[in-house]
Design a protein around this motif. Structure first.
Motif, PDB file in Angstrom:
ATOM      1  N   ASN A 100      21.428  12.622  11.959  1.00  0.00           N
ATOM      2  CA  ASN A 100      20.775  12.816  13.268  1.00  0.00           C
ATOM      3  C   ASN A 100      19.332  13.264  13.081  1.00  0.00           C
ATOM      4  OD1 ASN A 100      23.267  12.401  14.364  1.00  0.00           O
ATOM      5  ND2 ASN A 100      23.646  14.549  14.844  1.00  0.00           N
ATOM      6  N   ASP A 143      17.184  10.360  12.353  1.00  0.00           N
ATOM      7  CA  ASP A 143      16.925   9.522  13.542  1.00  0.00           C
ATOM      8  C   ASP A 143      15.873  10.179  14.431  1.00  0.00           C
ATOM      9  OD1 ASP A 143      18.771   7.722  12.717  1.00  0.00           O
ATOM     10  OD2 ASP A 143      20.368   8.383  14.088  1.00  0.00           O
ATOM     11  N   GLU A 144      16.024  11.487  14.617  1.00  0.00           N
ATOM     12  CA  GLU A 144      15.092  12.204  15.496  1.00  0.00           C
ATOM     13  C   GLU A 144      13.692  12.226  14.896  1.00  0.00           C
ATOM     14  OE1 GLU A 144      18.917  14.920  16.722  1.00  0.00           O
ATOM     15  OE2 GLU A 144      17.281  15.845  15.586  1.00  0.00           O
ATOM     16  N   ALA A 182      11.982   9.037  15.433  1.00  0.00           N
ATOM     17  CA  ALA A 182      11.463   8.882  16.807  1.00  0.00           C
ATOM     18  C   ALA A 182      10.121   9.613  16.944  1.00  0.00           C
ATOM     19  CB  ALA A 182      12.484   9.431  17.804  1.00  0.00           C
ATOM     20  N   TRP A 205       8.056  15.319  23.699  1.00  0.00           N
ATOM     21  CA  TRP A 205       9.269  15.019  22.931  1.00  0.00           C
ATOM     22  C   TRP A 205       9.717  16.258  22.148  1.00  0.00           C
ATOM     23  CZ3 TRP A 205      10.705  15.218  17.847  1.00  0.00           C
ATOM     24  CH2 TRP A 205      11.900  14.573  17.503  1.00  0.00           C
ATOM     25  N   ARG A 243      13.097  18.533  22.540  1.00  0.00           N
ATOM     26  CA  ARG A 243      14.028  18.763  21.428  1.00  0.00           C
ATOM     27  C   ARG A 243      14.290  20.269  21.268  1.00  0.00           C
ATOM     28  NH1 ARG A 243      17.541  17.582  20.167  1.00  0.00           N
ATOM     29  NH2 ARG A 243      17.464  18.251  18.001  1.00  0.00           N
ATOM     30  N   TYR A 281       9.386  19.532  11.789  1.00  0.00           N
ATOM     31  CA  TYR A 281      10.696  19.241  12.348  1.00  0.00           C
ATOM     32  C   TYR A 281      11.833  19.857  11.531  1.00  0.00           C
ATOM     33  CZ  TYR A 281      13.969  17.077  15.408  1.00  0.00           C
ATOM     34  OH  TYR A 281      14.959  16.916  16.331  1.00  0.00           O
ATOM     35  N   LYS A 341      15.214  21.797  13.033  1.00  0.00           N
ATOM     36  CA  LYS A 341      16.627  21.600  12.666  1.00  0.00           C
ATOM     37  C   LYS A 341      17.242  22.902  12.149  1.00  0.00           C
ATOM     38  CE  LYS A 341      18.456  18.364  13.458  1.00  0.00           C
ATOM     39  NZ  LYS A 341      18.913  17.910  14.813  1.00  0.00           N
TER      40      LYS A 341
END
Ligand code: BES
Ligand code: ZN
Length: 492
Positions: free
Chosen positions: A44, A47-48, A51, A74, A78, A155, A159
């Motif tokens: 996941n 994928d994120e 994007a 975005w 998130r 990012y 996570k």
């Protein structure tokens, strides 16, 4: 005309293969609950991240302003779905993403995670193996503009935070996430944002992942960044371009005048020859220099990676000292006259140079801008006028190393990578780091997950997928370690 352009990595290219013996003292581990969640959600996360990487949030280009906003939105979304209170804040430039989770309570420490969602322009596009904004994994590397600088590194923190909230429903400390969209253009509006929101942003420590590791498998804590003073020099001659036969020889050529100005910026020892330039430069702390000398560094390997025929720089310093501890002056761009195909006999009316100075403690960008302007005024040849315009600046930074945040960083990196981190320096700049310490009064931990040769700012930028994974594990562990370090010795 250029037939071959070589783009060396923006990050210093370092030795990529040498062996380290793993630390014998294996005290730290990644908490199993977080580790399991991160492993189960890695697909996941990819994928994120993809994007995020598909959004061309190029801060330097006004035509990408809406893409910058989209990337900010975005990211805010998130963070909201991870459990944060999250919003965009408008600035005179691109918006700031500010997300908060304060469930640990007023007595618990607050950690601020900073990163940037903007990226450098991707040009020259034809030199990319796969398109800059269509992320692709090859040989364990995620290729895309912004993959390592800084979307991937930002990012992985998201996570890590999401892992805590998903698994435990809580975080061990209060957390603020601050992501800006103007880092690559000098963070021009962030200082004012920090001043305006000083109370709200009050925190006990700042963690930033926007830098590189010394070598693969060698986690690194960055102890210094250079500052920056970026100027444009415009030279004006005649009021329009002239026939170089009818006027040349009688009217001063701005391109030649600019070349002469630029030639005065260094002496033949590679030192910057601007009066007063070194006045504020402090000696590098012995302990940090000693640390630096323990790092294996092969200068010939470094040269070969850049493709340059020989290295150069200030006489009397090693390459790492030149990169990490010495200030510089570099021409970043030059423009004048006819540069198209074939020949054109023209005496240009104007010439322009973009010139940046990397600064070290305690050089002040404002002072350097003034010294540069005075120098240019002094050396400008008669017959033209020269104007110096300051574009942006940032203060240099050097860390104290030590305290609960640093200790937690060491433990978290050791847990994730299975060996203790090395302490490195850096030639690049993150302008806001000094401001965090000055305005918020909080120490900054720089733990980066890029790698030598990552091509930041260049075609084929990449981040190692493995480092993204380990970075997220380290970031998740950091929160536990930080809470423990603050609650532990330093309060007793
Ligand atoms: N991530 C880099 C800074 C950096 C580069 C840190 C290499 C560690 C290793 C950052 O995004 C950057 O490129 N900053 C600019 C700042 C400038 C525009 C003021 C830089 O250094 O050129
Ligand atoms: Zn950058």
């Amino acid at each position: 005309m250029h037939t071959h352009t070589h783009y060396p990595a923006h990050a210093p290219v370092r030795v990529v293969s040498f062996t380290y013996s793993p630390s014998s003292r294996m005290t730290a581990t990644v908490p199993a609950d977080l580790d399991a969640w991160l492993a189960a959600h890695h697909a996941n996360a990819m994928d994120e991240l993809f994007a995020f990487l598909r959004m061309p949030s190029v801060s330097a280009r006004s035509e990408h302003a809406s893409d910058c906003r989209a990337a900010a939105q975005w990211l805010a979304d998130r963070l909201a779905s991870a459990g944060f209170t999250s919003a965009l804040h408008d600035t005179p430039g691109h918006p700031v993403v500010l997300a908060e989770w304060r469930g640990a309570g007023a007595d618990a420490p607050t950690l601020l995670v900073y990163g940037h969602y903007d990226v450098q322009p991707a040009e020259p596009l034809e030199l990319w193996t796969s398109p800059a904004f269509e992320p692709e994994v090859r040989d364990g590397r995620i290729y895309a503009r912004g993959s390592v600088d800084d979307k991937g590194q930002l990012y992985l923190h998201v996570k890590a935070l999401e892992a805590h909230l998903a698994v435990r429903g809580t975080l061990p400390v209060n957390v603020i996430v601050l992501a800006e969209g103007e880092e690559e253009v000098g963070s021009v509006n962030l200082e004012a944002f920090l001043e305006t929101h000083r109370e709200r942003l009050r925190c006990d420590g700042v963690v930033i992942s926007d830098s590189t590791m010394f070598a693969p498998g060698v986690p690194s804590i960055l102890s210094s960044l250079r500052g920056m003073a970026y100027v444009q020099i415009d030279v004006q001659g005649a009021s329009s371009d002239l026939h170089s036969g009818m006027y040349g020889g009688a009217v001063v050529n701005p391109a030649m005048a600019l070349a002469r100005i630029l030639a005065t910026l260094h002496d033949d020892q590679g030192r910057v020859a601007i009066a007063g330039f070194y006045d504020a430069v402090q000696a590098w702390p012995d302990a940090v220099r000693a640390q630096m000398r323990t790092l294996p560094f092969d200068e010939e390997h470094f040269r070969a990676e850049t493709g340059a025929p020989a290295l150069g720089g200030e006489v009397g310093y090693t390459v790492l000292e030149r990169l990490w501890t010495r200030p510089t002056c570099e021409v970043n761009g030059l423009l004048s006259g006819y540069t198209g195909e074939g020949a054109k006999t023209v005496l240009p009316a104007v010439a322009m140079a973009k010139v940046s100075f990397r600064l070290v403690p305690d050089q002040d960008p404002k002072v350097i801008e003034r010294l540069v302007a005075e120098h240019v005024a002094r050396v400008c040849p008669a017959g033209v006028t020269a104007t110096v315009t300051a574009l942006h600046g940032g203060r240099p930074w050097r860390s104290e190393l030590g305290g609960p945040l640093h200790e937690a960083g060491v433990a978290a990196l050791e847990a994730a990578f299975g060996r203790a981190p090395v302490i490195t320096g850096e030639g690049g700049s993150i302008p806001v780091v000094g401001d965090f310490e000055r305005i918020l009064g909080a120490p900054v931990l720089l733990m980066g997950f890029g790698l030598p040769g990552e091509n930041a700012h260049a075609p084929d930028e990449w981040i190692s997928e493995e480092n993204f994974r380990q970075g997220a594990r380290a970031a998740a562990t950091l929160l536990d370690r930080y809470a423990a370090a603050v609650a532990g010795p330093s309060r007793a």
